[in-house]
Write an enzyme that holds these catalytic residues in place. Structure first.
Site: not given
Length: 128
Positions: A30, A33
């Site tokens: 991700c 993230c």
């Protein structure tokens, strides 16, 4: 540094925590993230002992991901006394997340500190 929890340690570290816990559901693949990670570390340093920050790898902890009905990553949950108080997901960018974290921090900065298992001492007045 963000403390990592798993399905095995989630109950003890999050649900039974005496202080509110901000849970960051993330995954290694991700990109967003990784982008928000420095912002979360800054939030953690500003909150001190008022709010604990933990990370959960959503890919490796599928039962938790399913239990909290994750729709996107990252998803942030503020859990207090086993109950989700705030859910942050689908934010538009760093500034959007920063404002949401500031609001959370402000709501807990003035929060009266109540600790579980505290003992009350009876200070009854006694005359001589």
């Amino acid at each position: 540094m963000v403390f990592s929890v798993s399905e095995r340690t989630f109950t003890q570290e999050v649900l039974q925590s005496p202080i509110p816990v901000l849970v960051n559901f993330e995954a290694p693949w991700c990109g967003l993230c990784r982008v928000i990670h420095p912002l979360l570390l800054e939030f953690q340093s500003q909150c001190g002992d008022e709010i604990k920050l933990v990370g959960v790898n959503a890919d490796q902890n599928f039962k938790l991901s399913t239990a909290y009905r994750l729709k996107s990553l990252p998803t942030l949950l503020l859990i207090e006394n086993g109950t989700v108080r705030h859910r942050l997901e689908c934010f538009r960018g760093r500034e959007d997340l920063r404002l949401a974290l500031e609001e959370i921090k402000a709501s807990y900065s003035n929060y009266p500190k109540i600790y579980k298992n505290s003992k009350t001492v009876d200070l009854e007045y006694r005359s001589a």
